[in-house]
Design a protein around this motif. Structure first.
Motif, short mmCIF file in Angstrom:
data_model
loop_
_atom_site.label_atom_id
_atom_site.label_comp_id
_atom_site.label_asym_id
_atom_site.label_seq_id
_atom_site.Cartn_x
_atom_site.Cartn_y
_atom_site.Cartn_z
N PRO A 67 -6.98 -7.49 0.90
CA PRO A 67 -7.33 -6.07 0.88
C PRO A 67 -6.16 -5.11 0.99
CG PRO A 67 -8.96 -7.28 2.16
CD PRO A 67 -7.87 -8.26 1.80
N ASN A 68 -5.23 -5.34 1.92
CA ASN A 68 -4.15 -4.39 2.11
C ASN A 68 -3.23 -4.33 0.88
OD1 ASN A 68 -2.64 -2.54 3.96
ND2 ASN A 68 -1.02 -4.06 3.64
N THR A 69 -2.98 -5.47 0.27
CA THR A 69 -2.13 -5.51 -0.91
C THR A 69 -2.76 -4.76 -2.07
OG1 THR A 69 -1.12 -7.61 -0.27
CG2 THR A 69 -1.06 -7.05 -2.61
N VAL A 70 -4.05 -4.96 -2.29
CA VAL A 70 -4.76 -4.27 -3.37
C VAL A 70 -4.82 -2.77 -3.10
CG1 VAL A 70 -7.01 -3.99 -4.48
CG2 VAL A 70 -6.06 -6.27 -4.14
N ALA A 71 -5.08 -2.39 -1.86
CA ALA A 71 -5.13 -0.96 -1.52
C ALA A 71 -3.79 -0.29 -1.80
CB ALA A 71 -5.52 -0.79 -0.07
N ALA A 72 -2.69 -0.95 -1.44
CA ALA A 72 -1.36 -0.38 -1.67
C ALA A 72 -1.06 -0.29 -3.16
CB ALA A 72 -0.31 -1.23 -0.96
N ALA A 73 -1.46 -1.29 -3.92
CA ALA A 73 -1.24 -1.27 -5.36
C ALA A 73 -2.03 -0.14 -6.02
CB ALA A 73 -1.63 -2.61 -5.97
N CYS A 74 -3.25 0.08 -5.57
CA CYS A 74 -4.07 1.17 -6.12
C CYS A 74 -3.45 2.53 -5.82
CB CYS A 74 -5.49 1.10 -5.57
SG CYS A 74 -6.46 -0.29 -6.22
N ALA A 75 -2.91 2.68 -4.61
CA ALA A 75 -2.25 3.94 -4.25
C ALA A 75 -1.02 4.16 -5.13
CB ALA A 75 -1.86 3.93 -2.78
N ALA A 76 -0.27 3.10 -5.42
CA ALA A 76 0.90 3.21 -6.29
C ALA A 76 0.48 3.61 -7.70
CB ALA A 76 1.65 1.88 -6.32
N ALA A 77 -0.63 3.06 -8.18
CA ALA A 77 -1.13 3.42 -9.51
C ALA A 77 -1.54 4.89 -9.54
CB ALA A 77 -2.31 2.53 -9.88
N ALA A 78 -2.15 5.35 -8.47
CA ALA A 78 -2.57 6.76 -8.42
C ALA A 78 -1.37 7.69 -8.51
CB ALA A 78 -3.35 7.02 -7.14
N ASP A 79 -0.25 7.27 -7.94
CA ASP A 79 0.97 8.10 -7.99
C ASP A 79 1.46 8.31 -9.42
OD1 ASP A 79 1.01 8.42 -5.25
OD2 ASP A 79 2.51 6.84 -4.90
N LEU A 80 1.06 7.43 -10.33
CA LEU A 80 1.46 7.56 -11.74
C LEU A 80 0.62 8.59 -12.49
CD1 LEU A 80 1.92 3.78 -12.65
CD2 LEU A 80 3.68 5.41 -11.95
#
Length: 237
Positions: A67-80
């Motif tokens: 969960p934490n890894t996926v959440a962080a990846a989604c946040a990084a995608a949102a920054d794009l």
């Protein structure tokens, strides 16, 4: 942008090829999808370039991890600046909830949807990987888990769209790959449907690749699909 149902899959091996195709399309008449190969080769910059060109970008990386890894990846995608991204529903409710909660705090939250079952898989494939049963049943189970996690919708085959619309209600998005105009080859998709039939079945967005990207005139191919959808929407059901 003007609402459109069509998402063009930019399944290219280089940013130059993807951007060249994008420059032949009207960002007011379609959205675009960036998948694993293009993102791996070209990186976040290609997403940023598409956003600068005015496209809504569906980042199709199908995150599936703790969960934490996926959440962080989604946040990084949102920054794009992406419009929509996805995770695998088979990662479980806790993983999906973690991603949703991380995105919820952002000022400009992208849509978050879940992949149910890849459209390249059928019942025989499920049996071969130790998940015997019908693809339709597995799709329904995973879609209901995504709703439990309060995601915005799911990726599913158009062949399951009618059932999922009934199960999930009108508020969840149904995003359907495996969509082919009647005169197009199936490629590596098994559970496919034409654009007008997919919309009639309950799909909200259609992911279409080669019938547009491999056409001599991609914008004309897009226009032909728009015309098919317009005729379909005017036909009594």
């Amino acid at each position: 942008m003007t609402e459109t149902r069509i998402i063009v899959a930019l399944d290219y091996a280089s940013a130059d090829a993807a951007l060249t195709l994008a420059d032949r399309l009207d960002p007011h008449r379609c959205r675009v999808k960036v998948g694993k190969e293009l993102f791996t080769r070209a990186g976040p910059a290609v997403v940023e370039q598409l956003v600068k060109r005015g496209f809504d970008v569906f980042l199709d990386l199908k995150y599936h991890d703790i969960p934490n890894t996926v959440a962080a990846a989604c946040a990084a995608a949102a920054d794009l600046g992406v419009w929509m991204l996805n995770v695998h529903a088979s990662g479980g409710v806790a993983m999906m909830q973690a991603a949703r909660e991380r995105l919820a705090s952002l000022p400009r939250r992208p849509l978050l949807i879940a992949v149910t079952l890849l459209t390249s898989l059928d019942d025989d494939d499920l049996t071969a990987i130790g998940c015997p049963g019908h693809a339709r049943e597995r799709v329904a189970l995973l879609a209901e888990l995504s709703a439990e996690a309060d995601l915005d919708g799911v990726v599913c085959s158009a062949r399951e769209a009618s059932d999922l619309r009934a199960r999930l209600g009108p508020e969840r998005l149904l995003v359907t790959p495996g969509v082919r105009p009647a005169d197009s080859a199936n490629g590596d998709q098994k559970r496919i449907m034409t654009p007008s039939r997919a919309i009639a079945a309950g799909a909200d967005h259609l992911v279409i690749g080669r019938p547009i990207t491999a056409a001599a005139d991609p914008q004309a191919a897009l226009s032909a699909i728009e015309a098919e959808l317009a005729v379909g929407s005017a036909t009594p059901r």
